[in-house]
Motif scaffolding. Structure first.
Motif, short mmCIF file in Angstrom:
data_model
loop_
_atom_site.label_atom_id
_atom_site.label_comp_id
_atom_site.label_asym_id
_atom_site.label_seq_id
_atom_site.Cartn_x
_atom_site.Cartn_y
_atom_site.Cartn_z
N SER A 5 16.52 -16.90 10.90
CA SER A 5 17.87 -18.00 11.08
C SER A 5 18.06 -18.89 10.00
CB SER A 5 17.86 -18.78 12.23
OG SER A 5 17.55 -17.75 13.38
N ARG A 6 16.97 -19.57 9.52
CA ARG A 6 17.15 -20.53 8.41
C ARG A 6 17.96 -19.97 7.15
NH1 ARG A 6 12.42 -22.46 8.43
NH2 ARG A 6 11.50 -21.58 6.55
N SER A 73 22.58 -15.10 14.07
CA SER A 73 21.36 -15.84 13.92
C SER A 73 20.34 -14.91 14.77
CB SER A 73 21.18 -17.17 14.79
OG SER A 73 21.33 -16.95 15.92
N VAL A 74 18.88 -15.12 14.54
CA VAL A 74 17.92 -14.33 15.44
C VAL A 74 18.20 -14.51 16.81
CG1 VAL A 74 15.70 -13.97 15.88
CG2 VAL A 74 16.38 -14.46 13.57
N GLU A 75 18.57 -15.57 17.40
CA GLU A 75 18.87 -15.89 18.69
C GLU A 75 20.02 -15.00 19.22
OE1 GLU A 75 18.19 -18.30 16.43
OE2 GLU A 75 15.87 -18.68 17.10
N GLU A 76 20.80 -15.02 18.25
CA GLU A 76 22.40 -14.45 18.82
C GLU A 76 21.79 -13.01 19.06
OE1 GLU A 76 25.56 -17.45 16.77
OE2 GLU A 76 24.70 -15.99 15.61
N GLU A 78 19.36 -11.60 19.69
CA GLU A 78 18.34 -11.31 20.88
C GLU A 78 19.13 -11.45 22.30
OE1 GLU A 78 13.89 -13.11 19.53
OE2 GLU A 78 15.42 -14.50 20.53
N ALA A 79 20.27 -12.22 22.07
CA ALA A 79 21.25 -12.35 23.16
C ALA A 79 22.00 -10.88 23.29
CB ALA A 79 22.29 -13.34 22.91
N ILE A 80 22.10 -10.48 22.22
CA ILE A 80 22.91 -8.99 22.15
C ILE A 80 22.13 -8.00 22.61
CG2 ILE A 80 23.92 -7.25 20.75
CD1 ILE A 80 25.04 -9.60 18.77
N VAL A 81 20.81 -7.94 22.10
CA VAL A 81 19.75 -7.11 22.67
C VAL A 81 19.55 -6.96 24.09
CG1 VAL A 81 17.48 -6.37 22.59
CG2 VAL A 81 18.60 -6.95 20.55
N LEU A 82 19.48 -8.21 24.76
CA LEU A 82 19.22 -8.22 26.02
C LEU A 82 20.53 -7.94 27.01
CD1 LEU A 82 17.36 -8.85 28.53
CD2 LEU A 82 18.06 -11.29 28.36
N ALA A 83 21.79 -8.16 26.30
CA ALA A 83 23.06 -7.81 27.11
C ALA A 83 23.19 -6.27 27.10
CB ALA A 83 24.24 -8.64 26.28
N PRO A 111 21.51 -7.54 7.75
CA PRO A 111 20.29 -7.42 6.97
C PRO A 111 19.06 -7.17 7.50
CG PRO A 111 21.66 -9.61 6.64
CD PRO A 111 22.09 -8.99 7.85
N PRO A 112 18.31 -6.53 6.77
CA PRO A 112 16.97 -6.16 7.42
C PRO A 112 16.08 -7.13 8.09
CG PRO A 112 17.15 -5.43 5.13
CD PRO A 112 18.20 -6.50 5.26
N PRO A 113 16.04 -8.33 7.94
CA PRO A 113 15.39 -9.19 8.92
C PRO A 113 15.83 -9.29 10.31
CG PRO A 113 15.94 -10.43 6.96
CD PRO A 113 16.59 -9.17 6.74
N LEU A 114 17.31 -9.24 10.62
CA LEU A 114 17.85 -9.08 11.65
C LEU A 114 17.72 -7.76 12.21
CD1 LEU A 114 20.91 -11.53 11.47
CD2 LEU A 114 18.67 -11.78 12.29
N ARG A 115 17.68 -6.71 11.43
CA ARG A 115 17.58 -5.39 12.01
C ARG A 115 16.19 -5.16 12.57
NH1 ARG A 115 18.33 -2.21 7.04
NH2 ARG A 115 20.51 -2.97 7.17
N ARG A 116 15.23 -5.75 12.12
CA ARG A 116 13.96 -5.62 12.80
C ARG A 116 14.15 -6.32 14.05
NH1 ARG A 116 12.07 -6.67 7.55
NH2 ARG A 116 12.04 -8.72 7.75
N THR A 117 14.70 -7.19 14.52
CA THR A 117 14.90 -7.83 15.76
C THR A 117 15.57 -6.68 16.78
OG1 THR A 117 15.18 -10.08 14.71
CG2 THR A 117 15.90 -9.76 16.95
N LEU A 118 16.59 -6.18 16.21
CA LEU A 118 17.22 -5.03 16.99
C LEU A 118 16.27 -3.94 17.51
CD1 LEU A 118 20.67 -5.04 15.26
CD2 LEU A 118 20.42 -5.60 17.89
#
Length: 225
Positions: A5-6, A73-76, A78-83, A111-118
Motif C-alpha cells: 500500500s505504501r 490499496s491492498v485493503e481495497e 481484499e475488499a474486492i476479493v471478499l465481495a 501491478p504484481p504485488p496486488l496481483r498476488r493478493t488476488l
C-alpha cells in the motif's frame, strides 16, 4: 500501512507534486520513518518506476509515467476479493460468471504485488449457497430493472396459492438463503417482495414504466427507515 500500500501511496504523492519532495516529507504524510521511504523508493526504481532525485534534494516522478487504469490499496483489493467470493454464494448464475471475469480483469490490470493478493486464497466466504431459482432468470430481472420493463410472473404465495402477477421490477435483495425481487405489483397496487424460488414462470412483456423506477425505489427505501 503495509509495504505494498505504501509503495502506491508514494507514487500517488509523487504524481501530484510539481516540485521535488523529500523522503522526510513523504514519511510525515505516511506516518513512517524516512529510512522506510528511502527503501521504498529504491524498490520502485528497481521496478522501473521513473523516479528521479536523491537524498537531500528530494524526489520527483518523470513526466509521462501513467499508473495502470485500476489502482487499489491492498485493503481495497481484499475488499474486492471478499465481495466477489460472496457473489459466488448467490443464486444468480450470470453474476457468478461476471465475478470471475472481474477478478481476472483486475488481476490483469494491477501491478504484481496486488496481483498476488488476488491470487492468494486467504479470504473465503462460507455458508449455504443460494439455490438457482427455476422459474425466473435473475439476469433478465436485472436487465428489466435497468430498462424499466414490466415482468409477468406466475407466483405461489406463502399459503401456496397460485396467482398471475404483472410487476414493475425495482430491485433485487440477495440473502444467504434466497433472492427477493422488489417490485410494484399491479394486482395489489402496492410495493411487494417476491421470493425468487416461489416464481413458477416469468416473461418480459413489451410494456415499460419509464421514469417511475427511481421514484418507487425512493418510496421503498423510505419504507425501510
Amino acid at each position: 500501512m503495509r509495504k505494498a500500500s505504501r509503495l502506491f501511496e508514494i507514487i500517488q504523492i509523487l504524481r501530484l507534486t510539481r516540485q521535488p519532495i523529500t523522503a522526510a516529507e513523504i514519511a510525515e504524510r505516511l506516518e513512517v520513518v524516512p529510512r522506510s521511504i528511502y527503501r521504498d523508493i529504491a524498490a520502485l526504481q528497481a521496478m522501473r518506476v521513473p523516479i528521479e532525485g536523491g537524498r537531500g534534494i528530494g524526489y520527483i516522478l518523470r513526466p509521462g509515467f501513467n499508473l495502470p487504469p485500476l489502482m487499489f490499496s491492498v485493503e481495497e483489493v481484499e475488499a474486492i476479493v471478499l465481495a466477489l467470493a460472496l457473489l459466488e454464494r448467490t443464486g444468480d448464475a450470470e453474476l457468478k460468471l461476471s465475478a470471475k471475469r472481474v477478478n481476472q480483469k483486475i488481476a490483469a490490470a494491477v501491478p504484481p504485488p496486488l496481483r498476488r493478493t488476488l491470487e492468494t486464497s486467504a479470504l473465503h466466504a462460507w455458508g449455504t449457497i443460494t439455490p438457482l431459482p427455476k422459474g425466473v432468470d435473475l439476469a433478465s430481472v436485472r436487465r428489466a430493472i435497468r430498462d424499466e420493463q414490466k415482468l409477468e410472473i406466475g407466483y405461489l404465495d406463502q399459503a401456496g396459492r397460485a396467482t398471475k402477477r404483472k410487476i414493475w421490477p425495482l430491485a433485487l435483495i440477495y440473502y444467504s438463503e434466497t433472492v427477493n425481487i422488489v417490485g410494484w405489483c399491479e394486482l395489489r397496487k402496492a410495493l411487494r417482495n417476491f421470493r425468487a424460488e416461489r416464481v413458477q414462470d416469468s416473461a418480459l412483456i413489451k410494456e415499460f414504466f419509464p421514469g417511475a423506477g427511481d421514484k418507487l425505489r425512493t418510496e421503498w427505501v423510505a419504507g425501510w427507515k
